[in-house]
Design a protein around this motif. Structure first.
Motif, PDB file in Angstrom:
ATOM      1  N   UNK A  39       0.813  -1.212   0.000  1.00 47.27           N
ATOM      2  CA  UNK A  39       0.000   0.000   0.000  1.00 47.27           C
ATOM      3  C   UNK A  39       0.847   1.264   0.000  1.00 47.27           C
ATOM      4  N   UNK A  40       1.953   1.266   0.741  1.00 46.10           N
ATOM      5  CA  UNK A  40       2.699   2.505   1.001  1.00 46.10           C
ATOM      6  C   UNK A  40       4.020   2.650   0.257  1.00 46.10           C
ATOM      7  N   UNK A  41       4.592   1.548  -0.180  1.00 49.95           N
ATOM      8  CA  UNK A  41       5.900   1.629  -0.832  1.00 49.95           C
ATOM      9  C   UNK A  41       7.068   1.563   0.138  1.00 49.95           C
ATOM     10  N   UNK A  42       6.790   1.480   1.442  1.00 47.69           N
ATOM     11  CA  UNK A  42       7.884   1.310   2.400  1.00 47.69           C
ATOM     12  C   UNK A  42       8.499  -0.066   2.194  1.00 47.69           C
ATOM     13  N   UNK A  43       9.826  -0.179   2.411  1.00 45.44           N
ATOM     14  CA  UNK A  43      10.426  -1.513   2.457  1.00 45.44           C
ATOM     15  C   UNK A  43      10.386  -1.979   3.910  1.00 45.44           C
ATOM     16  N   UNK A  60       2.976   9.030   8.580  1.00 47.01           N
ATOM     17  CA  UNK A  60       3.215   7.738   7.933  1.00 47.01           C
ATOM     18  C   UNK A  60       2.772   7.775   6.468  1.00 47.01           C
ATOM     19  N   UNK A  61       1.571   8.253   6.223  1.00 56.76           N
ATOM     20  CA  UNK A  61       1.077   8.297   4.845  1.00 56.76           C
ATOM     21  C   UNK A  61       1.668   9.471   4.061  1.00 56.76           C
ATOM     22  N   UNK A  62       1.900  10.603   4.712  1.00 57.09           N
ATOM     23  CA  UNK A  62       2.494  11.756   4.023  1.00 57.09           C
ATOM     24  C   UNK A  62       3.912  11.433   3.548  1.00 57.09           C
ATOM     25  N   UNK A  63       4.651  10.649   4.335  1.00 54.68           N
ATOM     26  CA  UNK A  63       6.042  10.309   4.008  1.00 54.68           C
ATOM     27  C   UNK A  63       6.180   8.990   3.245  1.00 54.68           C
ATOM     28  N   UNK A  65       6.848   6.321   0.662  1.00 57.02           N
ATOM     29  CA  UNK A  65       7.662   6.433  -0.551  1.00 57.02           C
ATOM     30  C   UNK A  65       6.836   6.490  -1.836  1.00 57.02           C
ATOM     31  N   UNK A  66       5.842   5.627  -1.951  1.00 55.15           N
ATOM     32  CA  UNK A  66       5.013   5.624  -3.157  1.00 55.15           C
ATOM     33  C   UNK A  66       3.717   4.890  -2.874  1.00 55.15           C
TER      34      UNK A  66
END
Length: 116
Positions: A39-43, A60-63, A65-66
């Motif tokens: 969902x967020x692009x975080x690894x 969390x959502x503002x930062x 990655x994608x």
């Protein structure tokens, strides 16, 4: 109008509830992590950092990655509200995550949850 308190709630304080909900239904923590990463692009390393730092949902959502472009395919009702009708972007992202965790707990296949 004041922000909803979920915006200032840390992801780390809700995360164990996501994991517990999944595990009660025979799913795994790694599947919860996979959903969040999709969902967020975080690894995984970044996700663990966010949890360690007790980052709030808004940050969390503002930062992120994608944010996954396929998240718009997530439809349905969560907490009595139709996802497609949520206008506030951050709240919509939070509810997308809630919906995906619900789908996991209901036994849906990961391919379907991740809209593949």
């Amino acid at each position: 109008m004041a922000k909803h308190r979920i915006y200032t709630t840390s992801v780390a304080s809700v995360y164990p509830h996501y994991v517990t909900k999944a595990e009660k239904k025979g799913r795994t923590k790694s599947e919860v992590d996979e959903i969040i990463r999709w969902l967020t692009g975080y690894n995984q390393e970044n996700l663990e950092e966010v949890l360690d730092k007790k980052t709030d949902f808004e940050t969390f959502f503002a930062d992120a990655p994608q944010l996954n472009s396929s998240r718009a395919l997530i439809k349905g009702v969560i907490c009595g509200v139709r996802l497609e009708e949520i206008e506030e972007p951050t709240m919509r992202e939070i509810r997308y995550l809630d919906k995906l965790i619900d789908e996991l707990a209901k036994g849906k296949a990961m391919e379907k949850i991740l809209r593949k």
